[in-house]
Design an enzyme around this catalytic site. Sequence first.
Site, PDB file in Angstrom:
ATOM      1  N   ASP A  75      32.976  36.812  35.340  1.00 56.93           N
ATOM      2  CA  ASP A  75      31.843  36.811  36.291  1.00 56.93           C
ATOM      3  C   ASP A  75      30.586  37.410  35.670  1.00 56.93           C
ATOM      4  O   ASP A  75      29.467  37.141  36.122  1.00 56.93           O
ATOM      5  CB  ASP A  75      32.191  37.579  37.567  1.00 56.93           C
ATOM      6  CG  ASP A  75      32.951  36.706  38.559  1.00 56.93           C
ATOM      7  OD1 ASP A  75      33.006  35.482  38.357  1.00 56.93           O
ATOM      8  OD2 ASP A  75      33.496  37.263  39.531  1.00 56.93           O
ATOM      9  N   PHE A  78      29.427  46.465  44.733  1.00 58.08           N
ATOM     10  CA  PHE A  78      28.921  46.437  46.110  1.00 58.08           C
ATOM     11  C   PHE A  78      29.384  47.672  46.893  1.00 58.08           C
ATOM     12  O   PHE A  78      28.936  47.887  48.017  1.00 58.08           O
ATOM     13  CB  PHE A  78      29.381  45.158  46.810  1.00 58.08           C
ATOM     14  CG  PHE A  78      29.235  43.923  45.961  1.00 58.08           C
ATOM     15  CD1 PHE A  78      28.079  43.719  45.222  1.00 58.08           C
ATOM     16  CD2 PHE A  78      30.246  42.986  45.881  1.00 58.08           C
ATOM     17  CE1 PHE A  78      27.935  42.602  44.423  1.00 58.08           C
ATOM     18  CE2 PHE A  78      30.115  41.865  45.078  1.00 58.08           C
ATOM     19  CZ  PHE A  78      28.960  41.670  44.351  1.00 58.08           C
ATOM     20  N   HIS A 110      37.549  45.674  40.836  1.00 62.16           N
ATOM     21  CA  HIS A 110      36.747  44.910  39.865  1.00 62.16           C
ATOM     22  C   HIS A 110      35.681  45.775  39.194  1.00 62.16           C
ATOM     23  O   HIS A 110      34.570  45.324  38.927  1.00 62.16           O
ATOM     24  CB  HIS A 110      36.113  43.693  40.539  1.00 62.16           C
ATOM     25  CG  HIS A 110      37.116  42.651  40.965  1.00 62.16           C
ATOM     26  ND1 HIS A 110      38.179  42.932  41.798  1.00 62.16           N
ATOM     27  CD2 HIS A 110      37.213  41.334  40.670  1.00 62.16           C
ATOM     28  CE1 HIS A 110      38.883  41.839  42.004  1.00 62.16           C
ATOM     29  NE2 HIS A 110      38.334  40.854  41.324  1.00 62.16           N
ATOM     30  N   SER A 152      40.823  39.426  47.033  1.00 60.24           N
ATOM     31  CA  SER A 152      40.548  40.190  45.813  1.00 60.24           C
ATOM     32  C   SER A 152      41.012  41.630  45.938  1.00 60.24           C
ATOM     33  O   SER A 152      41.434  42.238  44.964  1.00 60.24           O
ATOM     34  CB  SER A 152      39.043  40.177  45.520  1.00 60.24           C
ATOM     35  OG  SER A 152      38.605  38.877  45.230  1.00 60.24           O
ATOM     36  N   GLU A 158      27.767  44.854  53.329  1.00 59.15           N
ATOM     37  CA  GLU A 158      28.400  46.092  52.864  1.00 59.15           C
ATOM     38  C   GLU A 158      27.790  47.334  53.499  1.00 59.15           C
ATOM     39  O   GLU A 158      28.495  48.309  53.778  1.00 59.15           O
ATOM     40  CB  GLU A 158      28.301  46.182  51.334  1.00 59.15           C
ATOM     41  CG  GLU A 158      29.097  45.108  50.589  1.00 59.15           C
ATOM     42  CD  GLU A 158      28.358  43.768  50.470  1.00 59.15           C
ATOM     43  OE1 GLU A 158      27.181  43.683  50.881  1.00 59.15           O
ATOM     44  OE2 GLU A 158      28.972  42.803  49.967  1.00 59.15           O
ATOM     45  N   ARG A 165      44.583  46.799  41.362  1.00 61.65           N
ATOM     46  CA  ARG A 165      44.257  46.417  42.751  1.00 61.65           C
ATOM     47  C   ARG A 165      45.501  46.046  43.534  1.00 61.65           C
ATOM     48  O   ARG A 165      45.545  46.178  44.756  1.00 61.65           O
ATOM     49  CB  ARG A 165      43.225  45.285  42.769  1.00 61.65           C
ATOM     50  CG  ARG A 165      43.643  44.037  42.030  1.00 61.65           C
ATOM     51  CD  ARG A 165      42.541  42.996  42.068  1.00 61.65           C
ATOM     52  NE  ARG A 165      42.783  41.926  41.123  1.00 61.65           N
ATOM     53  CZ  ARG A 165      42.545  40.657  41.380  1.00 61.65           C
ATOM     54  NH1 ARG A 165      42.056  40.283  42.549  1.00 61.65           N
ATOM     55  NH2 ARG A 165      42.767  39.733  40.464  1.00 61.65           N
ATOM     56  N   ARG A 196      40.420  44.659  38.165  1.00 60.81           N
ATOM     57  CA  ARG A 196      40.902  43.306  38.418  1.00 60.81           C
ATOM     58  C   ARG A 196      42.107  42.885  37.584  1.00 60.81           C
ATOM     59  O   ARG A 196      43.032  42.279  38.125  1.00 60.81           O
ATOM     60  CB  ARG A 196      39.746  42.321  38.165  1.00 60.81           C
ATOM     61  CG  ARG A 196      40.151  40.866  38.236  1.00 60.81           C
ATOM     62  CD  ARG A 196      38.936  39.954  38.091  1.00 60.81           C
ATOM     63  NE  ARG A 196      39.339  38.556  38.090  1.00 60.81           N
ATOM     64  CZ  ARG A 196      39.439  37.808  36.988  1.00 60.81           C
ATOM     65  NH1 ARG A 196      39.176  38.322  35.802  1.00 60.81           N
ATOM     66  NH2 ARG A 196      39.802  36.540  37.066  1.00 60.81           N
TER      67      ARG A 196
END
Lengths: 281, 318
Positions: free
Chosen positions: B121, B87, B113, B41, B62, B14, B171
């Site tokens: 998570d 998402f 991610h 993020s 989104e 990322r 991530r």
Amino acid sequence: MAEIAELKKIATQVRRDILRQVHGCASGHPGGSLGCADFFTALYFEIMDHDPSFNMKAAGEDVFFLSNGHISPVWYSTLARAGYFPIAELATFRKLNSRVQGHPATHEGLPGIRVASGSLGQGLSVAIGMAIAKKLDGDDKLVFALTGDGELQEGQIWEAVMFAPHNKIDNLIVTVDLNGRQIDGDTKDVLSLGDIEGKWRTFGWEVLNIQDGNDMEEIVKVLHQAKSMSGQGKPIVILMRTEMGYPIDFMVGTHKWHGAAPNDAQLENALGQLEETLGDY
Amino acid sequence: MLQDYISSGSKATRDGFGEALYEVGAQNENVMALCADLVASLKMQKFIDHFPTRFVQTGIAEANMIGIAAGLATAGKIPYTGTFANFSTGRVYDQIRQSVAYSHKNVKICASHAGLTLGEDGATHQILEDIGMMRMVPGMTVINPCDFNQTKAATKAIAEYYGPVYLRFGRPNWPNIMSDTKFEIGKAVIMNEGTDVTIIATGHLVWNALEAARNLEAKGISVYLINIHTIKPLDEEAILDAVSKTKCVVTCEEHQINGGLGDAVANVLARNFPSPQEYVAVKDSFGESGNPMDLLIKYGLGTADVEAAALKVLERKG
């Protein structure tokens, strides 16, 4: 400014086109299309500054997005009558190898369509994207969009409704077709919209009303008013009350014609109520 | 050659995206960035600092973000949307399908991610179905780079390509092994030409496959190693070249066994050169909380799993 009488003539022909399109393939959505014929005519023949030679990017011209894509017959007829593509092509509506798809699409390259719609709730977001791009490019033309009232039950609509005032998208004029009906019945029974005017207002929109969305004079007046209110920091919504199926006597007062085509006798009856003003395709 | 690929240190894919987003923004004023409340993020801050008017914050919305991107693209902009892979795909599948792909909009759906390596998570956020969903969409280009440099190069390359793209990255910090300049959409990177077994890997698992290949070579097994950053369009020629030599293949992905790279490769082989294949992929389950490395091992995506799959497929080849 076009004469109101001229606009009415066009709208009458658009209505004939709508009925003949859906009859020709025995499918489609005549009810909402008929109810919005006056609005589309006003938009394309009086309100918008647009170029029928069609450029996808719409730089330097007003642009329209139809979010409730199922009323495609009214848009197709209006676009064809405005010179975007040959009127004869309306005869191919919903048939194999046609550019005139069941719901509006760019895929076959039909001039006048800039994004596919049909799966509901998406068009307002796309219109906002175009409006942002126009602002970035210093293009002072406007973005128009139409949604259905049943369509307001989609969550994405409210994401967009929340976004536009926060970001001062004031080059956007959205109209909601408040015909009060959807496939499964009256909107108030299926899922009530409640205080629709209050909802938009509290989200931060300028709200205008068209009490009779089948009165050309009122439509033109309110759309001009909306244009004059653009550029003042707020997005504008017009709540337009229409009659689904108008003015065909056996199509009004019911949701039955939302997505049903007339048979031969019904078509003849309906066309008998509409003068052939500009010549059928 | 395997020895050419040395990690220059660990960096997150990322971060490669964020650096390149700024660079393409500087080079092309039509490039825009959109984010649904995950700026940090997605590493978008540098772009925002330099080009604030070309950034759109949509909030946690989104579907609206994808629609706005379609509208921007209609006007000639090149929007890069950013949120987590979960998402970016499942949540907005219909918006991608209708407003972006069917309408052939030049929208770059950039998804961080992805996969198990999102870590702690847990399964709500660890999407393992996204490659499958996106490669099903007609006309969608699907890219899953393996490290910081390849993500950076991919982020730049997609600006030069007209059409919808799904760019998937992750991530955690991860070994950085590729060049940051060479990237051709749809062209596989041949990391080693061997003769016994083909290993085709995408995303983070390229590193695991590389380590496995080294271990296998040390045991005298010759590995044909392919880094397949583009899953659609798939470099069928490279795959068939390799498998016609080795007559067997292992596919490696941080994704479900259904619908991802493995199935894409199986499709090519079934039509052209049926061959034994083993999948290193998640076996039709959700993930869970944990640190990334532990998760990869628990779910059968570690270096040892790639090695075991290679030995198994060699045995099947006979």
